[in-house]
Design a protein around this motif. Structure first.
Motif, PDB file in Angstrom:
ATOM      1  N   SER A 320       0.826  -1.243   0.118  1.00  0.00           N
ATOM      2  CA  SER A 320       0.120  -0.034  -0.031  1.00  0.00           C
ATOM      3  C   SER A 320       1.003   1.255   0.125  1.00  0.00           C
ATOM      4  O   SER A 320       2.043   1.181   0.429  1.00  0.00           O
ATOM      5  N   VAL A 321       0.193   2.258  -0.337  1.00  0.00           N
ATOM      6  CA  VAL A 321       0.872   3.636  -0.147  1.00  0.00           C
ATOM      7  C   VAL A 321       1.283   3.801   1.286  1.00  0.00           C
ATOM      8  O   VAL A 321       2.495   4.655   1.570  1.00  0.00           O
ATOM      9  N   ASP A 322       0.472   3.621   2.102  1.00  0.00           N
ATOM     10  CA  ASP A 322       0.654   4.028   3.343  1.00  0.00           C
ATOM     11  C   ASP A 322       1.998   3.071   3.850  1.00  0.00           C
ATOM     12  O   ASP A 322       2.716   3.621   4.713  1.00  0.00           O
ATOM     13  N   ALA A 323       2.094   1.759   3.703  1.00  0.00           N
ATOM     14  CA  ALA A 323       3.232   1.024   3.977  1.00  0.00           C
ATOM     15  C   ALA A 323       4.572   1.526   3.396  1.00  0.00           C
ATOM     16  O   ALA A 323       5.428   1.623   3.987  1.00  0.00           O
ATOM     17  N   VAL A 324       4.500   2.072   2.197  1.00  0.00           N
ATOM     18  CA  VAL A 324       5.733   2.485   1.481  1.00  0.00           C
ATOM     19  C   VAL A 324       6.287   4.083   2.336  1.00  0.00           C
ATOM     20  O   VAL A 324       7.414   4.158   2.707  1.00  0.00           O
ATOM     21  N   TRP A 325       5.270   4.515   2.427  1.00  0.00           N
ATOM     22  CA  TRP A 325       5.236   6.197   2.752  1.00  0.00           C
ATOM     23  C   TRP A 325       5.861   5.676   4.460  1.00  0.00           C
ATOM     24  O   TRP A 325       6.610   6.528   4.796  1.00  0.00           O
ATOM     25  N   ASP A 326       5.342   4.979   5.302  1.00  0.00           N
ATOM     26  CA  ASP A 326       5.755   4.645   6.613  1.00  0.00           C
ATOM     27  C   ASP A 326       7.263   4.227   6.627  1.00  0.00           C
ATOM     28  O   ASP A 326       7.858   4.667   7.323  1.00  0.00           O
ATOM     29  N   ALA A 327       7.709   3.324   5.668  1.00  0.00           N
ATOM     30  CA  ALA A 327       8.971   2.743   5.560  1.00  0.00           C
ATOM     31  C   ALA A 327       9.946   4.074   5.243  1.00  0.00           C
ATOM     32  O   ALA A 327      11.159   4.205   5.671  1.00  0.00           O
TER      33      ALA A 327
END
Length: 336
Positions: A320-327
Motif C-alpha cells: 500500500s501507499v501507506d506502507a511505503v510512506w511509513d517505510a
C-alpha cells in the motif's frame, strides 16, 4: 596476486557482486582484481572501487549470430584482451554455461586455479558446466542472499573470512557534486527523490496511482520527484506520473548508465521496485525503500546491515501507499 571475476549480467546481479570486491580489497590489499562483464554494464564496474580493469564482452549479442564474420572477429579480439594477463584465481560468480566458457578461456598462471559454485541457490539460475571447468567448486547454502553468495564464494576460494561490514564500493564520478551534499539527506526541503518505477517484468510494477499518491505526499513535504527511465513504456509512464504531479516532478532524459549512476547519486533518496537501477540506489547508500510484490526481498533486497538507511516493503498483490510512506519516513528519520 591476480584475480579475475566472471559476472557478466544482469544489472542487479553485477551490483550484488560488488561487495565481494570490497572484501577482497580488505583481505588481500596487494591483489589485482579484473572483472569480465557484458559491455553495457562495464561503465558501472569502472566505478567499483578495487577493480583494476573491467573486461567487456558481448556474449548476448554474439550468440544471436554465432557464425557471423563480425562475431568471430569480435570474439577473437575479446579472447586476446582477456588473455593479456595470467590469473592466479579465476572465480565464476555467475554459475552458467556462458560464464564457464569465459572462465575456461581465461589464462591461468603456473599455479592458477578456477573456482565456481557447486550448486544452485534458491531463486538463481545454475548450469553444471560451471563446475566442470573449475579446479574447485564450493557448495553454498541454498537460502542465501545474492550478495552473500558472491562474498562467501570468493572468501572460500581465496582463504579469508567474510567480515560483518558490508560495502559496495560504488562511487559517483562527479565527486565535487557529491561533496556539496550533506551526509544525512533525509526529506530535507528541495531534495530530489527518484521514483524508480521501471522493471523488466510487469508483475513487479507498482500501480501508477500509488506512485502519484506517494509523490504528492513527498512534494507536500518539500521534496521534488525525479523520474529516470529506459525509454519506451518506461518513458511514457514517467511522463504520465510527472503530468499527474505537476511542477513538483521532472522526467530525466534518457542517459547512459554511468551518467545515470552519477545523477542518481546526487539525489536525496529513492523509492523503487525490484530492478537493476533500484539496486544501484542501494549500492550508492541512498535512503531507499524497495517495493516487492513477491516475497523475494530476502534474496535481493537491502540486507539487515543496511536497514538504517534502506528498507524493503512486501505485500501481495502490491504494498500500500501507506506502507511505503511509513517505510520512507522511518529510513529518513534514521539518517537525519
Amino acid at each position: 596476486m591476480n584475480i579475475l571475476l566472471v559476472k557478466l549480467s544482469s544489472l542487479g546481479d553485477v551490483v550484488h557482486a560488488m561487495p565481494a570486491v570490497q572484501d577482497m580489497r580488505r583481505a588481500l590489499p596487494q591483489a589485482r582484481i579484473d572483472w569480465v562483464v557484458e559491455r553495457g554494464f562495464a561503465p558501472l564496474v569502472e566505478r567499483c572501487a578495487g577493480v583494476a580493469r573491467p573486461i567487456p564482452c558481448e556474449l548476448r549479442k554474439w550468440r544471436k549470430a554465432p557464425l557471423a564474420r563480425d562475431t568471430r572477429r569480435e570474439w577473437r579480439e575479446f579472447r586476446a584482451d582477456l588473455q593479456r594477463q595470467a590469473y592466479d584465481a579465476v572465480i565464476d560468480l555467475q554459475g552458467l554455461t556462458k560464464s564457464a566458457l569465459v572462465a575456461r578461456v581465461a589464462r591461468l598462471s603456473a599455479t592458477g586455479k578456477r573456482y565456481a559454485l557447486a550448486n544452485r541457490t534458491e531463486g538463481s539460475s545454475y548450469e553444471a558446466p560451471t563446475r566442470w571447468v573449475a579446479h574447485e567448486s564450493f557448495e553454498i547454502a541454498p537460502h542465501t542472499h545474492a550478495v552473500q553468495r558472491s562474498r562467501e564464494l570468493c572468501a572460500r576460494a581465496l582463504g579469508y573470512a567474510v567480515q560483518e561490514a558490508l560495502r559496495f564500493g560504488l562511487h559517483a564520478r562527479d565527486a565535487s557534486r557529491q561533496a556539496a551534499l550533506p551526509d544525512a539527506l533525509g526529506v530535507r526541503a528541495g531534495g530530489e527523490v527518484a521514483f524508480i518505477h521501471g522493471t523488466s517484468r510487469d508483475d513487479k510494477l507498482w500501480p501508477e496511482a500509488h506512485w502519484l499518491a506517494l509523490g504528492r505526499r513527498l512534494i507536500e513535504s518539500g521534496n521534488r520527484i525525479v523520474l529516470p527511465h529506459g525509454g519506451g513504456e518506461e518513458e511514457a509512464r514517467s511522463h504520465r506520473i510527472a503530468s499527474g504531479l505537476g511542477s513538483g516532478a521532472q522526467v530525466w532524459p534518457r542517459m547512459p548508465l554511468d551518467a545515470l549512476t552519477d545523477r542518481l547519486a546526487a539525489c536525496a533518496g529513492a523509492v523503487g521496485v525490484d530492478s537493476g537501477l533500484s539496486h544501484i540506489a542501494v549500492a550508492l547508500d541512498l535512503p531507499h525503500v524497495q517495493i516487492y510484490n513477491f516475497d523475494t526481498a530476502w534474496r535481493t533486497g537491502p540486507l539487515d546491515a543496511m536497514r538504517a538507511r534502506q528498507r524493503s516493503v512486501f505485500s501481495a498483490p502490491s504494498p500500500s501507499v501507506d506502507a511505503v510512506w511509513d517505510a520512507w519516513r522511518d529510513v529518513t528519520a534514521r539518517t537525519t
